[in-house]
Design an enzyme around this catalytic site. Structure first.
Site, PDB file in Angstrom:
ATOM      1  N   ARG A 192       0.839  -1.186   0.000  1.00 54.06           N
ATOM      2  CA  ARG A 192       0.000   0.000   0.000  1.00 54.06           C
ATOM      3  C   ARG A 192       0.881   1.246   0.000  1.00 54.06           C
ATOM      4  NH1 ARG A 192      -1.825   0.844   4.454  1.00 54.06           N
ATOM      5  NH2 ARG A 192      -1.348  -1.028   5.656  1.00 54.06           N
ATOM      6  N   TYR A 236      -0.998  -3.694  -7.212  1.00 54.99           N
ATOM      7  CA  TYR A 236      -0.887  -4.451  -5.969  1.00 54.99           C
ATOM      8  C   TYR A 236      -2.169  -4.373  -5.126  1.00 54.99           C
ATOM      9  CZ  TYR A 236      -0.061  -5.403  -1.097  1.00 54.99           C
ATOM     10  OH  TYR A 236      -0.217  -5.882   0.174  1.00 54.99           O
ATOM     11  N   LYS A 263      -9.509  -2.179   1.205  1.00 53.80           N
ATOM     12  CA  LYS A 263      -9.366  -1.026   2.102  1.00 53.80           C
ATOM     13  C   LYS A 263     -10.096   0.213   1.574  1.00 53.80           C
ATOM     14  CE  LYS A 263      -6.374  -3.473   4.559  1.00 53.80           C
ATOM     15  NZ  LYS A 263      -6.762  -4.174   5.792  1.00 53.80           N
ATOM     16  N   HIS A 266     -11.574  -1.891  10.903  1.00 58.76           N
ATOM     17  CA  HIS A 266     -10.459  -2.783  10.573  1.00 58.76           C
ATOM     18  C   HIS A 266     -10.363  -3.844  11.669  1.00 58.76           C
ATOM     19  CE1 HIS A 266      -5.860  -3.111   9.627  1.00 58.76           C
ATOM     20  NE2 HIS A 266      -6.559  -3.962   8.910  1.00 58.76           N
ATOM     21  N   SER A 325      -2.191  -4.121  10.536  1.00 58.41           N
ATOM     22  CA  SER A 325      -1.803  -5.180   9.611  1.00 58.41           C
ATOM     23  C   SER A 325      -0.543  -5.888  10.088  1.00 58.41           C
ATOM     24  CB  SER A 325      -1.557  -4.598   8.213  1.00 58.41           C
ATOM     25  OG  SER A 325      -2.742  -4.041   7.694  1.00 58.41           O
ATOM     26  N   CYS A 337      -0.110  -7.950  12.523  1.00 62.80           N
ATOM     27  CA  CYS A 337       0.042  -8.069  13.974  1.00 62.80           C
ATOM     28  C   CYS A 337      -0.707  -9.272  14.524  1.00 62.80           C
ATOM     29  CB  CYS A 337      -0.445  -6.800  14.665  1.00 62.80           C
ATOM     30  SG  CYS A 337       0.687  -5.403  14.522  1.00 62.80           S
ATOM     31  N   ASP A 354     -10.257  -9.522   8.791  1.00 65.57           N
ATOM     32  CA  ASP A 354      -9.702  -8.201   8.490  1.00 65.57           C
ATOM     33  C   ASP A 354     -10.668  -7.048   8.679  1.00 65.57           C
ATOM     34  OD1 ASP A 354      -7.469  -6.619   7.648  1.00 65.57           O
ATOM     35  OD2 ASP A 354      -8.384  -6.406   5.679  1.00 65.57           O
ATOM     36  N   ARG A 385       1.865 -12.096  -0.095  1.00 64.46           N
ATOM     37  CA  ARG A 385       0.484 -12.374   0.281  1.00 64.46           C
ATOM     38  C   ARG A 385      -0.056 -13.674  -0.304  1.00 64.46           C
ATOM     39  NH1 ARG A 385      -2.192  -8.405   3.700  1.00 64.46           N
ATOM     40  NH2 ARG A 385      -0.686  -6.701   3.826  1.00 64.46           N
TER      41      ARG A 385
END
Length: 659
Positions: free
Chosen positions: A114, A263, A272, A292, A314, A316, A339, A440
């Protein structure tokens, strides 16, 4: 009678319909029929079946981007198979033959994450998007752009950007199709990689158009920014335009325009961009929450079931927690989503949540059979991997799979370097990673072995607890409970965590990340806090309890104190009890913590220093208060609700008198 004037640019691959804007929702059926007929001549009969509002949007963007063809995606298996073969023949993806229908994409190294610095929101009033900060202060809570400036920026990017390419029209539903909690989007893109990924991540296809009718939809425009013929060769056959990348949002028009990146979060606009930035603004307008957060179902040995929503930045451990394998006997954990949570109060005042996504776009490094066996089972088929390493036996590899990968297997890095081993270094002496740190997997949620039976329930699931957390190596205890809703909102507002590889930041830097939403707020953070706070004043609501957890506290030797992963069930057990009005607690300066012995440690395989896990160093928390105050003062100087300031003063006073 309304008229439609159009001009077909013959003998050219660039077609246009002039003055199409005159034929809008308010003009006659005859006008729409002529528009459909003209579109059919230019781009085929598919467009005739579209609702007038959708067709108008698609043709408006076709006139701008000038594709050679338009394809309306139906979401079928046959269509997907054709697209995957085309991506393979174009060299964008290669099969991982060890698994069923699994594919590997390697991006241009300039397009791997991102790009928060190039992500903007356009509103006429700057303060609607971001808090106004003092001169010389760098705002950290979003990027505003004036609408006229955005128009200029888009005007030098999108015209003709799809020349030589096909424009794919993706009708998609965020949430179960037809659910009152769901929203519909229409994305147009020139990237088949995006189409294949959106088919996994959303409910995509004809049934969405059938459900839409004449309803509203979020408009999503995306281009990789590489019209044909190319001016220079692609890297890894990956089209992108990093120098001109922009990811823009126009919330007043419910519109997203993304250019230059192929991406994930930059191009899968349902993720997002829609599910958080645009949806959080819609949620504010309509009185709900777009967050989130993962959603997890927990059933205790007595058969009682509760659902929790948890916000973590993200990388974590969100996916690991969402697919938890409990270590306490008799406990069952089931996944609703890993998510994003959309949450609305029902007629009885219960907060209900859906996962608006249909797939997992998870961080690969660190995922293994020891950390997340359910994720590993999920990704063994029908999965698109991006920027992971590959093995010569047709498999995948990333950091964390060393123990599960035979020594005789040869590994090729995400950059194509063959015969990789863990001792290799980069030219500047750093460890050479086999997989990109933000590599990913994109896999269908239905394949996860622990998906909750209610994960697609149109009514959503009832939320009993909201959990905040992040990577805090020192000072922050394993778990604590908010005193009340306002204190819980304050805890979310003051969250911090080590930054991750999901964005263009250096790792291991402690960053403020309120509500784990710092990169994703769709409007002014101060107004967002006021929105959260207002729920306590709405009569008849059953507000969830609020908690904060920290799996990542370290000792003086730099080792994690808490084992984490499946052992986190022990903390969830205590949270479960607190939601039922049980569980022994003691009040501290920062919140309510379990009394000694309240966390069930029976059967734990390793010694844990619980005293250190819950120790609250006064100097740490005094510094924390000052840093929180400084953050609020610099980042939200005028828009911070007074209630949040009051909570900070209460925390400061408790630290003085109780620590």
């Amino acid at each position: 009678m309304d008229t439609l004037e159009y001009t077909v640019l013959k003998d050219s691959t660039h077609h246009a319909i002039k003055a199409l804007g005159r034929c809008n929702l308010h003009t006659s059926p005859y006008c729409h029929q002529r528009a459909a007929a003209a579109a059919s001549k230019l781009y085929g009969p598919q467009l005739e079946s579209l609702q007038p509002s959708v067709r108008e949007y698609v043709l408006e963007k076709a006139e701008l981007c000038r594709p050679d063809n338009i394809h309306i995606c139906d979401g079928s298996q046959e269509e997907n198979d054709t697209f995957l073969k085309k991506l393979q023949s174009d060299g964008v993806i290669t099969p991982l033959k060890k698994y069923e229908n699994c594919w590997l994409a390697r991006t241009d190294p300039r397009d791997v994450a991102r790009v928060e610095s190039k992500t903007v929101i356009a509103t006429p009033n700057k303060r609607d998007t971001i808090p106004i900060v003092a001169d010389g202060v760098s705002g950290k809570l979003g990027n505003w752009i004036a609408p006229d400036v955005l128009d200029q920026e888009l005007g030098v990017r999108f015209p003709g950007c799809m020349a030589g390419r096909t424009m794919y029209v993706i009708p998609f539903s965020m949430g179960p199709v037809g659910s009152p909690l769901s929203k519909i989007g229409i994305q147009v893109t020139d990237s088949l990689y995006v189409v294949a990924s959106m088919r996994i991540m959303t409910r995509m296809g004809k049934q969405v158009l059938d459900t839409l009718g004449d309803g509203e939809f979020v408009k999503c425009l995306h281009s990789v920014g590489q019209p044909l013929p190319l001016k220079e060769p692609l890297v890894n056959n990956w089209p992108c335009n990093p120098e001109k990348t922009i990811i823009s949002h126009i919330p007043d028009r419910r519109e997203i325009c993304s250019f230059g990146s192929g991406y994930g979060g930059n191009s899968l606009l349902g993720k997002k961009c829609f599910a958080l930035r645009i949806a959080s603004r819609i949620a504010k307008d309509e009185g709900w929450l777009a967050e989130h957060m993962l959603i997890l179902g927990l059933t205790n040995p007595e058969g009682e079931k509760r659902y929790v929503a948890a916000a973590f930045p993200s990388a974590c451990g969100k996916t690991n927690l969402a697919m938890l394998n409990p270590t306490l006997p008799g406990w069952k954990a089931e996944c609703i989503g890993d998510d994003i949570a959309w949450m609305k109060f029902d007629s009885e005042g219960r907060l209900r949540a859906i996962n608006p996504e249909a797939g997992f776009f998870g961080v690969a490094p660190g995922t293994s059979n020891s950390t997340n066996p359910n994720a590993m089972a999920t990704i063994e088929s029908n999965t698109v991997f991006t920027n992971v390493a590959s093995t010569d036996d047709g498999g995948f590899f990333w950091e964390g799979l060393e123990k599960e990968t035979p020594d005789n297997v040869k590994i090729t890095t995400w950059l194509g370097k063959e015969n990789w081993n863990k001792d290799m270094k980069t030219p500047d002496g750093k460890k050479l990673l086999a997989a990109h740190a933000n590599s990913r997997f994109c896999a269908p949620a239905r394949q996860c072995p622990v998906m909750d039976p209610a994960w697609e329930d149109p009514a959503g699931v009832p939320i009993d607890a909201i959990i905040f957390g992040g990577r805090r190596p020192e000072g922050v205890p394993l778990v604590y409970e908010a005193f009340d809703w306002s204190h819980g909102v304050f805890i979310g507002a003051s969250m911090k965590s080590e930054s991750t590889a999901a964005a263009e930041h250096a790792a291991k830097v402690i960053m403020n990340d309120p509500f784990a939403m710092r990169p994703f707020f769709g409007y002014n953070f101060g107004h967002y806090l006021a929105h959260w706070l207002h729920f306590k004043d709405r009569p008849g609501l059953q507000l969830p309890k609020v908690f904060h957890v920290n799996w990542f506290r370290k000792n003086t030797a730099g080792k994690f104190i808490w084992p984490g992963f499946g052992e986190n069930t022990r903390v969830l057990d205590w949270i479960f009890q607190r939601c039922a009005g049980k569980g022994i607690v003691q009040d501290t300066a920062i919140g309510r913590v379990p009394t000694p012995g309240a966390i069930n440690l029976s059967g734990l395989q390793e010694e844990v220093d619980m005293e250190e896990l819950f120790r609250l160093p006064k100097d740490f928390w005094e510094k924390e208060v000052e840093e929180i105050r400084s953050y609020f003062k610099t980042q939200v100087p005028e828009d911070l609700p007074e209630e949040i300031n009051a909570q900070l003063r209460l925390l400061e006073e408790r630290i003085k008198t109780q620590l």
